[in-house]
Design a protein around this motif. Structure first.
Motif, PDB file in Angstrom:
ATOM      1  N   THR A 362      43.783  34.048 -68.852  1.00  0.00           N
ATOM      2  CA  THR A 362      43.801  33.577 -67.485  1.00  0.00           C
ATOM      3  C   THR A 362      44.816  32.464 -67.352  1.00  0.00           C
ATOM      4  O   THR A 362      44.852  31.567 -68.112  1.00  0.00           O
ATOM      5  CB  THR A 362      42.516  32.999 -67.127  1.00  0.00           C
ATOM      6  N   GLY A 363      45.859  32.588 -66.575  1.00  0.00           N
ATOM      7  CA  GLY A 363      46.884  31.823 -66.261  1.00  0.00           C
ATOM      8  C   GLY A 363      46.800  30.562 -65.322  1.00  0.00           C
ATOM      9  O   GLY A 363      45.523  30.838 -64.585  1.00  0.00           O
ATOM     10  N   TRP A 364      47.452  29.608 -65.021  1.00  0.00           N
ATOM     11  CA  TRP A 364      47.141  28.638 -63.987  1.00  0.00           C
ATOM     12  C   TRP A 364      47.291  28.960 -62.780  1.00  0.00           C
ATOM     13  O   TRP A 364      46.797  28.313 -61.819  1.00  0.00           O
ATOM     14  CB  TRP A 364      47.930  27.587 -64.463  1.00  0.00           C
ATOM     15  N   SER A 365      47.943  30.250 -62.370  1.00  0.00           N
ATOM     16  CA  SER A 365      48.159  30.691 -61.073  1.00  0.00           C
ATOM     17  C   SER A 365      46.922  30.870 -60.193  1.00  0.00           C
ATOM     18  O   SER A 365      46.749  31.067 -59.152  1.00  0.00           O
ATOM     19  CB  SER A 365      49.067  32.100 -60.921  1.00  0.00           C
ATOM     20  N   THR A 366      45.675  30.858 -60.824  1.00  0.00           N
ATOM     21  CA  THR A 366      44.447  31.299 -60.511  1.00  0.00           C
ATOM     22  C   THR A 366      43.862  30.161 -59.754  1.00  0.00           C
ATOM     23  O   THR A 366      43.105  30.165 -58.969  1.00  0.00           O
ATOM     24  CB  THR A 366      43.402  31.705 -61.495  1.00  0.00           C
ATOM     25  N   PHE A 367      44.503  28.748 -59.896  1.00  0.00           N
ATOM     26  CA  PHE A 367      44.165  27.602 -58.902  1.00  0.00           C
ATOM     27  C   PHE A 367      44.891  27.777 -57.681  1.00  0.00           C
ATOM     28  O   PHE A 367      44.474  26.921 -56.899  1.00  0.00           O
ATOM     29  CB  PHE A 367      44.805  26.504 -59.778  1.00  0.00           C
ATOM     30  N   PHE A 368      45.612  28.727 -57.282  1.00  0.00           N
ATOM     31  CA  PHE A 368      46.264  28.935 -56.041  1.00  0.00           C
ATOM     32  C   PHE A 368      45.803  30.216 -55.155  1.00  0.00           C
ATOM     33  O   PHE A 368      45.036  30.958 -56.061  1.00  0.00           O
ATOM     34  CB  PHE A 368      47.599  28.922 -56.179  1.00  0.00           C
ATOM     35  N   ASN A 369      46.030  30.523 -54.213  1.00  0.00           N
ATOM     36  CA  ASN A 369      45.894  31.770 -53.387  1.00  0.00           C
ATOM     37  C   ASN A 369      46.337  32.910 -54.308  1.00  0.00           C
ATOM     38  O   ASN A 369      47.495  32.715 -54.710  1.00  0.00           O
ATOM     39  CB  ASN A 369      46.122  31.726 -52.119  1.00  0.00           C
ATOM     40  N   LYS A 370      45.460  34.185 -54.428  1.00  0.00           N
ATOM     41  CA  LYS A 370      45.913  35.047 -55.150  1.00  0.00           C
ATOM     42  C   LYS A 370      47.395  35.643 -54.753  1.00  0.00           C
ATOM     43  O   LYS A 370      47.506  35.913 -53.537  1.00  0.00           O
ATOM     44  CB  LYS A 370      45.181  36.048 -55.254  1.00  0.00           C
ATOM     45  N   GLY A 371      48.503  35.748 -55.516  1.00  0.00           N
ATOM     46  CA  GLY A 371      49.601  36.384 -54.961  1.00  0.00           C
ATOM     47  C   GLY A 371      50.620  35.437 -54.330  1.00  0.00           C
ATOM     48  O   GLY A 371      51.526  35.837 -53.913  1.00  0.00           O
ATOM     49  N   TYR A 372      50.340  34.336 -54.252  1.00  0.00           N
ATOM     50  CA  TYR A 372      51.240  33.144 -53.448  1.00  0.00           C
ATOM     51  C   TYR A 372      52.237  32.738 -54.177  1.00  0.00           C
ATOM     52  O   TYR A 372      53.289  32.458 -54.016  1.00  0.00           O
ATOM     53  CB  TYR A 372      50.272  32.134 -52.787  1.00  0.00           C
ATOM     54  N   VAL A 373      51.642  32.583 -55.625  1.00  0.00           N
ATOM     55  CA  VAL A 373      52.732  31.548 -56.497  1.00  0.00           C
ATOM     56  C   VAL A 373      53.275  32.621 -57.571  1.00  0.00           C
ATOM     57  O   VAL A 373      52.670  33.517 -58.152  1.00  0.00           O
ATOM     58  CB  VAL A 373      51.897  30.536 -57.379  1.00  0.00           C
ATOM     59  N   SER A 374      54.602  32.808 -57.462  1.00  0.00           N
ATOM     60  CA  SER A 374      55.450  33.471 -58.428  1.00  0.00           C
ATOM     61  C   SER A 374      56.059  32.742 -59.437  1.00  0.00           C
ATOM     62  O   SER A 374      56.195  31.455 -59.343  1.00  0.00           O
ATOM     63  CB  SER A 374      56.305  34.527 -57.562  1.00  0.00           C
ATOM     64  N   ASP A 375      56.944  33.699 -60.140  1.00  0.00           N
ATOM     65  CA  ASP A 375      57.759  32.672 -61.381  1.00  0.00           C
ATOM     66  C   ASP A 375      58.933  32.032 -60.606  1.00  0.00           C
ATOM     67  O   ASP A 375      59.315  31.059 -61.079  1.00  0.00           O
ATOM     68  CB  ASP A 375      58.289  33.927 -62.221  1.00  0.00           C
ATOM     69  N   ALA A 376      59.392  32.585 -59.553  1.00  0.00           N
ATOM     70  CA  ALA A 376      60.199  31.785 -58.619  1.00  0.00           C
ATOM     71  C   ALA A 376      59.920  30.405 -58.277  1.00  0.00           C
ATOM     72  O   ALA A 376      60.654  29.478 -58.312  1.00  0.00           O
ATOM     73  CB  ALA A 376      60.746  32.572 -57.542  1.00  0.00           C
ATOM     74  N   THR A 377      58.720  30.368 -57.777  1.00  0.00           N
ATOM     75  CA  THR A 377      58.096  29.018 -57.294  1.00  0.00           C
ATOM     76  C   THR A 377      58.090  28.238 -58.613  1.00  0.00           C
ATOM     77  O   THR A 377      58.581  26.877 -58.422  1.00  0.00           O
ATOM     78  CB  THR A 377      56.647  29.358 -56.983  1.00  0.00           C
ATOM     79  N   THR A 378      57.700  28.393 -59.715  1.00  0.00           N
ATOM     80  CA  THR A 378      57.658  27.525 -60.920  1.00  0.00           C
ATOM     81  C   THR A 378      59.046  27.215 -61.061  1.00  0.00           C
ATOM     82  O   THR A 378      58.977  26.021 -61.456  1.00  0.00           O
ATOM     83  CB  THR A 378      57.025  28.658 -62.178  1.00  0.00           C
ATOM     84  N   GLY A 379      60.074  28.126 -61.086  1.00  0.00           N
ATOM     85  CA  GLY A 379      61.550  27.521 -61.524  1.00  0.00           C
ATOM     86  C   GLY A 379      62.137  26.766 -60.679  1.00  0.00           C
ATOM     87  O   GLY A 379      62.752  25.760 -60.787  1.00  0.00           O
ATOM     88  N   VAL A 380      61.747  26.781 -59.405  1.00  0.00           N
ATOM     89  CA  VAL A 380      62.560  26.134 -58.264  1.00  0.00           C
ATOM     90  C   VAL A 380      61.704  24.665 -58.314  1.00  0.00           C
ATOM     91  O   VAL A 380      62.524  23.720 -58.216  1.00  0.00           O
ATOM     92  CB  VAL A 380      62.251  26.774 -56.732  1.00  0.00           C
ATOM     93  N   ILE A 381      60.319  24.645 -58.805  1.00  0.00           N
ATOM     94  CA  ILE A 381      59.912  23.357 -58.664  1.00  0.00           C
ATOM     95  C   ILE A 381      60.297  22.245 -59.691  1.00  0.00           C
ATOM     96  O   ILE A 381      60.843  21.327 -59.601  1.00  0.00           O
ATOM     97  CB  ILE A 381      58.309  23.673 -59.145  1.00  0.00           C
ATOM     98  N   ILE A 382      60.580  23.104 -60.887  1.00  0.00           N
ATOM     99  CA  ILE A 382      61.244  22.503 -62.373  1.00  0.00           C
ATOM    100  C   ILE A 382      62.635  21.814 -61.981  1.00  0.00           C
ATOM    101  O   ILE A 382      62.788  20.828 -61.951  1.00  0.00           O
ATOM    102  CB  ILE A 382      60.929  23.126 -63.369  1.00  0.00           C
ATOM    103  N   VAL A 383      63.293  22.852 -61.563  1.00  0.00           N
ATOM    104  CA  VAL A 383      64.892  22.648 -61.519  1.00  0.00           C
ATOM    105  C   VAL A 383      65.135  21.591 -60.133  1.00  0.00           C
ATOM    106  O   VAL A 383      65.805  20.747 -60.441  1.00  0.00           O
ATOM    107  CB  VAL A 383      65.688  23.792 -61.366  1.00  0.00           C
TER     108      VAL A 383
END
Length: 603
Positions: A362-383
């Motif tokens: 199980t990944g950490w995306s389960t803490f958010f609405n299903k299908g809302y968080v993608s790899d792009a979200t992760t990348g943009v937050i960090i950079v």
């Protein structure tokens, strides 16, 4: 006189070849619009037009990629409101975030520190050094562009080679020494520049020692050194191309795959950063080992010196090369706050992408609405953090020190630097690929082409995988790998649905095969950079690259039929691949029970 006129005219035509292609290609392809079903014919016209412009570079690649914005709406293929969003899907933002992270790594020189540290670890014996070069290039190209990796690694390689073998010009001169008479040989040997011939330096008087060696022996040794030199130069672009396949952001075709999967199969969620890495990283390691063995064998690096220490002149040269690496690493100094911060965010970037939805846990995306968080979200937050995180260690005492400088703090990355480093043309190229795929899907062109591929239904799936990989590996020798996958992936997806095979079974080998362009200097920018050094010949790349292509095809085939099958359930035809909006001519096709493409026929 007549021949001279023809020759002059031919030269004139060659000078305006791009303009001729731009004018003649649309006219030559015009019958497609009138000779085929309306929408399919128009879409095929645009696809072939773009394919010709991409392969010939009659227009800049990015400009060709924007043609769907004007041609699809005006020709009635797709409305503009459906075309334009394809140029900034979340896949493009994932790619953009990877490029921004790479520019921050380059800004603070972290990539050079990583490279020199790896070389210090592996040592300087030719085969181990080639392995170190390949490992470093592959690792860096997982995160940086293949071109940037090659451009950074080649100067390091040249510095080490000069420490091992001396000046390249002198080395080439030694390869031409003729063994005529003993006296002539001695004169030739003593006329060589002593400081450059590292392997035969006499430390006392600075003269080149013959040590009783004949001119033939000198020439043989120099030829061996030249072979090793070529091996060093050729392994770097090859390793960069291999390494780029291991991550989704490593090379553009990987992102084209995930973008077109979302377009064709919206219900397919099997491919993300973590699952792709779990599949592609072992494949990269396997191919990298095979490539190292082949290059080391071909260019003289595999011998008993790998494991046996000898106190001879080569050993002295190796010590000198070690000293060069140690000195370069020492000049970098201790790791500073900015480098440490970039390393931390780089690791965080990778870990968050891997663990968002790795499928096997199980990944950490389960803490958010299903299908809302993608790899792009992760990348943009960090950079985004890089643009305000300080590059110097904050100090509480600064607030109370009146003598401290009051200059504004410098963040890890400025927008100006990011803007300079990001290849915006590649982002447009990705968008053009997604727009083309959308046009092929909506117009029914992919389904129409797939219906003509029925003979392939008689080919066993495992053979089809090897054929697809080999075909695209050969095609991409002459065209951009991004353009190649853009052109063929929709057809391959339709073919998989047509023959009722899991689409990933065909689409993943096609994607990785597009990165296996090893035979020609023009195949990829890394190949061109290595060839531009002037030390490689086309025949060197063809000889090495031909076997590299075979090794790559076999590696991909092995991966798809072993751990790839288990990871992606390739032996079954998934529900997400059952087309909803495609034409009935494709979805209603039935195959006889003895067809090798029936699900039960997959080994």
């Amino acid at each position: 006189m007549e021949m001279e006129t023809i020759s002059t005219f031919a030269k004139k035509l060659w000078c305006v070849k791009k303009q001729l292609i731009l004018v003649l290609t649309p006219l030559i392809l015009l019958p497609l619009i009138f000779g085929l079903p309306e929408k399919e014919g128009k879409c095929l016209y645009v696809v072939l037009l773009m394919a010709v412009f991409w392969c010939t570079e009659a227009l800049p690649l990015a400009v060709t990629a924007m043609l769907p914005v004007c041609l699809f709406p005006t020709m009635g293929i797709l409305p503009s409101k459906k075309v334009c969003p394809q140029y900034f899907l979340d896949t493009n933002f994932l790619f953009l975030s990877g490029l921004v992270m790479a520019s921050a790594i380059e800004e603070w020189g972290l990539h050079r520190r990583i490279a020199l540290k790896v070389l210090k670890i592996v040592g300087v014996k030719p085969a181990w050094l080639i392995l170190g070069m390949m490992n470093t290039s592959a690792f860096l190209s997982m995160w940086l562009s293949n071109t940037a990796t090659t451009a950074m690694m080649l100067p390091i390689a040249n510095a080490i080679l000069e420490s091992l073998f001396g000046d390249l010009a002198t080395l080439k001169e030694n390869c031409k020494v003729k063994e005529e008479t003993e006296g002539q040989s001695q004169v030739k040997l003593h006329s060589l520049p002593s400081e450059k011939q590292i392997l035969s330096i006499d430390g006392t008087d600075g003269m080149v020692r013959s040590n009783g060696r004949t001119a033939q022996e000198i020439r043989t040794e120099s030829e061996y050194q030249m072979k090793v030199w070529k091996g060093f130069l050729i392994c770097i672009p090859y390793a960069a191309s291999i390494g780029g396949t291991a991550t989704l952001t490593g090379t553009a075709p990987n992102l084209i795959l995930i973008g077109q999967l979302k377009s064709y199969f919206p219900e397919c969620d099997l491919i993300n950063f973590g699952s792709w890495f779990a599949f592609a990283f072992p494949l990269m390691v396997l191919f990298l080992i095979l490539a190292w063995l082949w290059i080391s064998f071909l260019y003289g690096g595999l011998n008993t010196r790998l494991c046996v220490k000898k106190q001879d002149e080569r050993a002295q040269a190796e010590k000198k090369a070690e000293a060069v690496i140690d000195e370069d690493y020492r000049k970098l100094g201790p790791i500073n706050f900015a480098e440490g911060s970039i390393a931390f965010f780089f690791i965080l970037f990778a870990v968050l992408l891997f663990t968002r939805d790795p499928k096997f846990v199980t990944g950490w995306s389960t803490f958010f609405n299903k299908g809302y968080v993608s790899d792009a979200t992760t990348g943009v937050i960090i950079v985004s953090i890089l643009f305000f995180f300080p590059s110097q260690k904050p100090s509480l005492s600064w607030w109370f020190d009146s003598r401290a400088s009051n200059t504004p703090y410098v963040p890890l990355l400025s927008w100006k630097k990011a803007q300079e480093c990001v290849p915006w043309n590649i982002i447009l190229l990705l968008g053009g690929g997604f727009a083309m795929a959308k046009g092929c899907e909506e117009s029914g062109l992919a389904a129409w082409i797939g219906a003509y591929l029925q003979p392939i239904a008689q080919v066993p799936p495992a053979v089809a995988v090897m054929f697809i990989t080999a075909f695209l590996a050969c095609f991409t020798e002459f065209a951009s790998n991004t353009a190649t996958i853009i052109i063929f992936l929709p057809v391959i997806a339709e073919l998989a649905m047509f023959v009722k095979v899991n689409p990933l079974y065909f689409m993943i080998p096609a994607t990785t095969g597009c990165s296996f362009a090893f035979m020609l200097p023009v195949s990829t920018p890394p190949n061109s950079i290595a060839f531009a050094s002037g030390h490689l010949l086309v025949k060197d790349m063809v000889k090495t690259g031909f076997v590299m292509n075979i090794l790559g095809i076999l590696s991909v085939s092995l991966a798809m039929n072993t751990w790839g099958r288990a990871m992606f359930s390739l032996e079954t035809y998934p529900d997400w691949a059952r087309p909803v909006n495609m034409s009935s001519t494709v979805t209603d096709i039935q195959f006889p029970s003895d067809s090798p493409f029936n699900l039960t026929s997959l080994p």
